[in-house]
Write an enzyme that holds these catalytic residues in place. Structure first.
Site, PDB file in Angstrom:
ATOM      1  N   ASP A 129       0.839  -1.211   0.000  1.00 14.19           N
ATOM      2  CA  ASP A 129       0.000   0.000   0.000  1.00 14.19           C
ATOM      3  C   ASP A 129       0.873   1.259   0.000  1.00 14.19           C
ATOM      4  OD1 ASP A 129       1.025  -0.222   2.529  1.00 14.19           O
ATOM      5  OD2 ASP A 129      -0.875   0.134   3.578  1.00 14.19           O
TER       6      ASP A 129
HETATM    7  N1  LIG Z   1      -5.263  -6.378  -1.550  1.00  9.38           N
HETATM    8  C1  LIG Z   1      -3.948  -6.290  -1.558  1.00  9.38           C
HETATM    9  N2  LIG Z   1      -3.286  -6.162  -0.397  1.00  9.38           N
HETATM   10  C2  LIG Z   1      -1.944  -6.035  -0.422  1.00  9.38           C
HETATM   11  C3  LIG Z   1      -1.219  -6.072  -1.619  1.00  9.38           C
HETATM   12  N3  LIG Z   1       0.091  -5.932  -1.323  1.00  9.38           N
HETATM   13  C4  LIG Z   1       0.174  -5.826   0.019  1.00  9.38           C
HETATM   14  N4  LIG Z   1      -1.053  -5.883   0.588  1.00  9.38           N
HETATM   15  C5  LIG Z   1      -1.426  -5.791   1.988  1.00  9.38           C
HETATM   16  O1  LIG Z   1      -1.283  -4.443   2.407  1.00  9.38           O
HETATM   17  C6  LIG Z   1      -1.034  -4.404   3.796  1.00  9.38           C
HETATM   18  C7  LIG Z   1       0.082  -3.439   4.034  1.00  9.38           C
HETATM   19  O2  LIG Z   1       0.618  -3.568   5.288  1.00  9.38           O
HETATM   20  P1  LIG Z   1       0.680  -2.356   6.310  1.00  9.38           P
HETATM   21  O3  LIG Z   1       1.140  -1.119   5.610  1.00  9.38           O
HETATM   22  O4  LIG Z   1       1.474  -2.812   7.473  1.00  9.38           O
HETATM   23  O5  LIG Z   1      -0.831  -2.243   6.732  1.00  9.38           O
HETATM   24  P2  LIG Z   1      -1.577  -1.014   7.334  1.00  9.38           P
HETATM   25  O6  LIG Z   1      -2.764  -1.586   7.974  1.00  9.38           O
HETATM   26  O7  LIG Z   1      -1.810  -0.002   6.280  1.00  9.38           O
HETATM   27  O8  LIG Z   1      -0.580  -0.462   8.431  1.00  9.38           O
HETATM   28  P3  LIG Z   1      -0.191   1.043   8.706  1.00  9.38           P
HETATM   29  O9  LIG Z   1       0.546   1.505   7.514  1.00  9.38           O
HETATM   30  O10 LIG Z   1       0.668   0.987   9.936  1.00  9.38           O
HETATM   31  O11 LIG Z   1      -1.446   1.809   8.927  1.00  9.38           O
HETATM   32  C8  LIG Z   1      -0.761  -5.844   4.226  1.00  9.38           C
HETATM   33  O12 LIG Z   1      -1.916  -6.351   4.858  1.00  9.38           O
HETATM   34  C9  LIG Z   1      -0.536  -6.587   2.894  1.00  9.38           C
HETATM   35  O13 LIG Z   1      -0.983  -7.925   2.940  1.00  9.38           O
HETATM   36  C10 LIG Z   1      -1.943  -6.231  -2.835  1.00  9.38           C
HETATM   37  O14 LIG Z   1      -1.394  -6.257  -3.951  1.00  9.38           O
HETATM   38  N5  LIG Z   1      -3.284  -6.317  -2.760  1.00  9.38           N
END
Ligand SMILES: Nc1nc2c(ncn2[C@@H]2O[C@H](COP(=O)(O)OP(=O)(O)OP(=O)(O)O)[C@@H](O)[C@H]2O)c(=O)[nH]1
Length: 273
Positions: A193
Site C-alpha cells: 500500500d
Molecule cells: N489487496 C492487496 N493487499 C496487499 C497487496 N500488497 C500488500 N497488501 C497488503 O497491504 C497491507 C500493508 O501492510 P501495512 O502497511 O502494514 O498495513 P496497514 O494496515 O496499512 O498499516 P499502517 O501503515 O501501519 O497503517 C498488508 O496487509 C498486505 O498484505 C496487494 O497487492 N493487494
C-alpha cells in the site's frame, strides 16, 4: 526498439513480391511469343516439303530452333517463379515471427517497468525517472520533491472485506493519484500500500504542502464498491532536493522516514527534517 533475437530478412518480402510481379509479366510475354512462333511454324510446316523453297526450309528450321529456345525459357521461368513464390512465403513467415518477437519484447519491457495490479510505473521506472530528473535539477538549478505515501490501516480493509476488495481499493486510489499528476511528475506503486510521487519544479514548501493536502483528501474520498463505500486514509512523507538529499536513494529514505513521523503523529503529512 530493435529486437535482438529475431531473425532479420535480407530482402523485405514486399520487394520480392514486386520481383515476382515482374517475373510473371515476363512469363506472359514469353508464353505469348512461344505461342506466336508455334502457330507460325505449324502454318509454315503445313506446306509440303517439295513446295518449300530452300530459303523457307532454312527459315523454318531456324524458327523451330528459336521456338524450342523460347519454350525452354518459358519452362525455366516457371521454375524461377515457383522458387520466388516459395521464398516470399518464407519471408512472410519470417516477417510475422519478427512482428511477434517485437510485440513480445514490448510486452516484457512494459511488464518489467510497471506494477501489474495498478499499471503505475514500478520502483525501477520511478528510480530511473528520479535519476533523470535529478540530473536536470542539478543542471538547471531546479527544485524537486519526493512524496512517500503509505495507506493507513489498509490491512484492516483486506481483513474485513477480503484481498480482492483490497485490490480494487488499491486500483481506485492509484487511478486518483494518476489523475492528480502533472505531465512532468511521476506517481509509482512501490509495492503493497505504498506509493511514491515525484514532483518536478516544486517551487516552494507551501506548494508541496498544498499538493500533499490535496492528495490526502483525494485518497480518502469513499471508494464506491458493490460491498459498500470504503474510505482509507494515507500518511505522506516529503523530502526536498537538495535540502534533504542529492541522490535518489537519500531522497526516498528521507521521505520514508518523514512518512513514519506523519503516521506516528497523525499529522497527515510531514517534511523531512
Ligand atoms: N489487496 C492487496 N493487499 C496487499 C497487496 N500488497 C500488500 N497488501 C497488503 O497491504 C497491507 C500493508 O501492510 P501495512 O502497511 O502494514 O498495513 P496497514 O494496515 O496499512 O498499516 P499502517 O501503515 O501501519 O497503517 C498488508 O496487509 C498486505 O498484505 C496487494 O497487492 N493487494
Amino acid at each position: 526498439m530493435t529486437p535482438s533475437s529475431a531473425p532479420q530478412p535480407a530482402i523485405p518480402s514486399d520487394s520480392l513480391s514486386a520481383v515476382l510481379g515482374q517475373a510473371e509479366h515476363v512469363q506472359a510475354l514469353v508464353d505469348e511469343s512461344a505461342l506466336a512462333l508455334s502457330t507460325l511454324n505449324s502454318v509454315l510446316g503445313q506446306q509440303s516439303a517439295q513446295a518449300q523453297s530452300q530459303e523457307v526450309k532454312q527459315a523454318l528450321a531456324q524458327s523451330q530452333a528459336v521456338e524450342e529456345k523460347v519454350q525452354d525459357a518459358s519452362d525455366k521461368l516457371v521454375l524461377v517463379t515457383q522458387a520466388l513464390e516459395g521464398e516470399i512465403k518464407e519471408r512472410k513467415a519470417l516477417d510475422a515471427e519478427l512482428a511477434l518477437v517485437t510485440q513480445q519484447e514490448e510486452v516484457a519491457r512494459y511488464a518489467a517497468l510497471h506494477d501489474s495490479l495498478t499499471g503505475l510505473p514500478n520502483r525501477t521506472l520511478f528510480n530511473d525517472r528520479l535519476e533523470h530528473s535529478l540530473a536536470q535539477a542539478r543542471r538547471h538549478d531546479l527544485a524537486l520533491a519526493v512524496m512517500f505515501l503509505d495507506l493507513d490501516g489498509f490491512k484492516q480493509v483486506n481483513d474485513t472485506y477480503g484481498h480482492d476488495v483490497g485490490d480494487v481499493v488499491l486500483k481506485t486510489i492509484a487511478e486518483r493519484l494518476k489523475e492528480n499528476t502533472r505531465n512532468d511528475d511521476t506517481v509509482s506503486r512501490l509495492g503493497g500500500d505504498e506509493f511514491l510521487y515525484l514532483l518536478m519544479g516544486a517551487a516552494d514548501e507551501q506548494t508541496v504542502a498544498n499538493l500533499a493536502q490535496k492528495t490526502i483528501h483525494r485518497v480518502q474520498l469513499p471508494c464506491q464498491l458493490s460491498t459498500g463505500n470504503i474510505s482509507v486514509l494515507t500518511s505522506i512523507g516529503i523530502s526536498l532536493f537538495p535540502r534533504n538529499g542529492v541522490t535518489a536513494d537519500a531522497l526516498i529514505k528521507e521521505a520514508d522516514a518523514a512518512m513514519y513521523a506523519a503516521k506516528r503523529d497523525r499529522t497527515g503529512y510531514a517534511f523531512a527534517k
